[in-house]
Scaffold this active site. Structure first.
Site, PDB file in Angstrom:
ATOM      1  N   ASN A 108     -30.901 -59.628  22.126  1.00  0.00           N
ATOM      2  CA  ASN A 108     -29.954 -59.751  21.252  1.00  0.00           C
ATOM      3  C   ASN A 108     -30.217 -59.500  20.008  1.00  0.00           C
ATOM      4  OD1 ASN A 108     -27.383 -59.806  19.975  1.00  0.00           O
ATOM      5  ND2 ASN A 108     -26.769 -59.796  22.469  1.00  0.00           N
ATOM      6  N   ARG A 109     -29.756 -59.958  18.827  1.00  0.00           N
ATOM      7  CA  ARG A 109     -30.135 -59.690  17.102  1.00  0.00           C
ATOM      8  C   ARG A 109     -30.497 -60.778  16.941  1.00  0.00           C
ATOM      9  NH1 ARG A 109     -25.893 -57.350  19.213  1.00  0.00           N
ATOM     10  NH2 ARG A 109     -25.484 -55.237  19.005  1.00  0.00           N
ATOM     11  N   HIS A 134     -32.763 -56.163  19.751  1.00  0.00           N
ATOM     12  CA  HIS A 134     -33.148 -56.334  21.210  1.00  0.00           C
ATOM     13  C   HIS A 134     -35.126 -56.050  21.016  1.00  0.00           C
ATOM     14  CE1 HIS A 134     -30.285 -56.510  23.498  1.00  0.00           C
ATOM     15  NE2 HIS A 134     -29.867 -55.311  23.176  1.00  0.00           N
ATOM     16  N   HIS A 208     -31.521 -55.490  31.552  1.00  0.00           N
ATOM     17  CA  HIS A 208     -29.495 -54.563  30.449  1.00  0.00           C
ATOM     18  C   HIS A 208     -29.149 -53.794  31.448  1.00  0.00           C
ATOM     19  CE1 HIS A 208     -27.293 -53.359  27.000  1.00  0.00           C
ATOM     20  NE2 HIS A 208     -28.297 -54.052  26.357  1.00  0.00           N
ATOM     21  N   TYR A 210     -27.143 -51.530  33.337  1.00  0.00           N
ATOM     22  CA  TYR A 210     -25.254 -50.861  33.284  1.00  0.00           C
ATOM     23  C   TYR A 210     -25.582 -50.841  35.203  1.00  0.00           C
ATOM     24  CZ  TYR A 210     -25.878 -50.150  28.414  1.00  0.00           C
ATOM     25  OH  TYR A 210     -26.207 -50.010  26.594  1.00  0.00           O
ATOM     26  N   ASP A 277     -18.047 -57.949  23.740  1.00  0.00           N
ATOM     27  CA  ASP A 277     -20.451 -57.373  23.627  1.00  0.00           C
ATOM     28  C   ASP A 277     -20.346 -59.002  22.799  1.00  0.00           C
ATOM     29  OD1 ASP A 277     -22.533 -56.992  22.644  1.00  0.00           O
ATOM     30  OD2 ASP A 277     -21.862 -55.213  21.178  1.00  0.00           O
ATOM     31  N   GLN A 314     -24.427 -62.646  27.697  1.00  0.00           N
ATOM     32  CA  GLN A 314     -23.933 -61.318  26.765  1.00  0.00           C
ATOM     33  C   GLN A 314     -22.549 -60.429  27.598  1.00  0.00           C
ATOM     34  OE1 GLN A 314     -24.438 -61.051  23.783  1.00  0.00           O
ATOM     35  NE2 GLN A 314     -23.149 -59.459  22.578  1.00  0.00           N
ATOM     36  N   GLU A 342     -26.216 -59.938  30.743  1.00  0.00           N
ATOM     37  CA  GLU A 342     -27.127 -60.070  30.145  1.00  0.00           C
ATOM     38  C   GLU A 342     -27.712 -61.902  29.865  1.00  0.00           C
ATOM     39  OE1 GLU A 342     -27.978 -57.473  26.292  1.00  0.00           O
ATOM     40  OE2 GLU A 342     -25.593 -56.771  26.743  1.00  0.00           O
TER      41      GLU A 342
HETATM   42  C1  GLA Z   1     -26.260 -55.213  23.911  1.00  0.00           C
HETATM   43  C2  GLA Z   1     -25.284 -55.410  22.307  1.00  0.00           C
HETATM   44  C3  GLA Z   1     -24.848 -54.323  22.640  1.00  0.00           C
HETATM   45  C4  GLA Z   1     -25.429 -52.922  22.314  1.00  0.00           C
HETATM   46  C5  GLA Z   1     -25.938 -52.875  23.269  1.00  0.00           C
HETATM   47  C6  GLA Z   1     -27.148 -51.770  23.436  1.00  0.00           C
HETATM   48  O1  GLA Z   1     -25.376 -55.787  24.652  1.00  0.00           O
HETATM   49  O2  GLA Z   1     -24.901 -57.057  22.253  1.00  0.00           O
HETATM   50  O3  GLA Z   1     -24.291 -54.392  20.491  1.00  0.00           O
HETATM   51  O4  GLA Z   1     -26.522 -53.005  21.636  1.00  0.00           O
HETATM   52  O5  GLA Z   1     -27.146 -53.987  23.976  1.00  0.00           O
HETATM   53  O6  GLA Z   1     -26.585 -50.452  22.800  1.00  0.00           O
END
Ligand code: GLA
Length: 384
Positions: A108-109, A134, A208, A210, A277, A314, A342
């Site tokens: 994450n950020r 990430h 991560h 999907y 998100d 997340q 996540e």
């Molecule tokens: C995470 C982030 C999203 C996006 C995905 C990848 O889940 O929170 O904003 O960046 O990764 O696309």
């Protein structure tokens, strides 16, 4: 002894050969290792296929310690691949939004790609608008890990290790990371993480993947029903950095405290592009391995439960997918084609003194365990 005519004998031999062929192609329980191409620098990439006693299988490749395939049965016992990804390594090398990746050093950020620690200021790559996302430009999703088969009583398992040198992507300290994937005979994919450092450093590791429980080649995930065991979430600014507030989900589109169709309130979820998100604050607070989420897909009957030791998850509804990526079997990944759960510490924690700490000190061991459990349920009464 019974005697057979020569034509009977030929038929019996043919049947035996067909049976032997089937046994050879359908791998039994255990782990198989095979080549999966090489990086542009020539480093070979391998894939590890874990097959459990019930025939479920999980494939993890050494590039990015990436979960590339996850075959689980629907309610009729038909196996389907429920994670997004590509048929070949080239798809992953061409760039992708972390399909199945192991993410680090910080999932994450981190706001502005900066943080201070013990008086030192650290600068990271700004690879997501003004922020670092990430792990930076070349995070753990883009490196080749070492791997080996390991023995676990619970089921087939493989261990992936990576040595992340001091200063890599701007982070302090040499970090040794170990991730073990076990596909248990109780139909769980268990992911365990360990890390050690020689200098204090932020660490936040996750997977991560999907998911699309209908099968990754199918329609999107808006019809899935989801429950998140979270009464609160961390609101964000328009660059998805937490404001520091911890707010209730009640009365908002983020209320998944009971099973709810993902698509039901998605238009009110905010964001650009619109969708979920968000970091949900788990009611367990990360104190023990606890149920975090449950997702159900009515058509297939597949159900996924997620358990984690982390305090947050997340929930990302695949908002940035836009049809530009063609995945396994030629499937076009449109918006909302897959969702991620996540397990994590909260975004931007290095700059948020009020959030549970992510700093790993020398002499301590970082630990994270997340379990994705697969089951099925019968059709709802009255459903076709
Ligand atoms: C995470 C982030 C999203 C996006 C995905 C990848 O889940 O929170 O904003 O960046 O990764 O696309």
């Amino acid at each position: 002894m019974t005697s057979h005519s020569s034509s009977e004998t030929v038929l019996m031999c043919a049947a035996l050969l067909v049976a032997l062929g089937a046994m050879a192609s359908a791998a039994g329980p255990g782990v198989t290792v095979s080549e999966f191409g090489a990086t542009p620098e020539g480093t070979p990439v391998e894939q590890y296929v874990l097959t459990n006693a019930n025939g479920l299988s999980a494939t993890i490749m050494t590039y990015g310690a990436t979960l590339t395939h996850l075959l689980v049965p629907d309610r009729d016992g038909n196996l389907g691949d429920i994670v997004l990804g590509f048929d070949s390594l080239d798809g992953y090398l061409a760039g992708h939004p972390y399909f199945g990746s192991t993410v680090g050093r910080y999932a994450n950020r981190i706001a502005g790609g900066k943080f201070t620690l013990d008086g030192g200021e650290y600068t990271l790559a700004q690879n997501n608008g003004p922020n670092s996302l990430h792990g930076g430009r070349k995070g753990y999703d883009k490196v080749v890990w070492q791997a080996k088969i390991v023995r676990r009583a619970a089921g087939p398992a493989a261990e992936f290790t990576y040595f992340s040198p001091d200063g890599e992507e701007g982070y302090p300290g040499n970090l040794s990371v170990r991730v073990v994937f076990t596909l248990t005979n109780k139909d769980e994919l268990k992911i365990e993480y360990w890390a050690r450092t020689d200098k204090p450093t932020p660490v936040n590791l996750t997977n991560h993947a999907y998911f699309n429980l209908a099968g990754a080649e199918n329609r999107g995930i808006l019809g899935h029903r989801l429950m998140l065991d979270a009464d609160r979430y961390t609101p964000v600014d328009d660059t998805l950095i937490p404001t520091g507030e911890i707010a209730p989900v009640a009365g908002t589109a983020l209320d998944f405290s009971r099973l709810k169709r993902i698509g039901k309130d998605i238009k009110q979820a905010g964001g650009d592009p619109v969708g979920y998100d968000h970091n949900f604050v788990l009611n367990s607070k990360g104190r023990s391995l606890s149920l975090a989420a449950r997702a159900e897909e009515a058509g297939s009957g597949r159900v996924l439960e997620m358990y984690t030791t982390e305090p947050g998850v997340q929930f990302y509804s695949g908002n940035f997918l836009d049809g530009s990526l063609t995945g396994k079997g030629g499937a076009i990944y449109e918006q909302y084609h897959g969702f991620c759960l996540e397990a994590q510490h909260f975004p931007d924690t290095p700059n948020q003194p009020g959030f549970p700490s992510v700093i790993l000190d020398p002499g301590r061991v970082y630990r994270q365990t997340t379990v994705y459990r697969f089951l099925t349920k019968p059709p709802r009464r009255g459903a076709q």
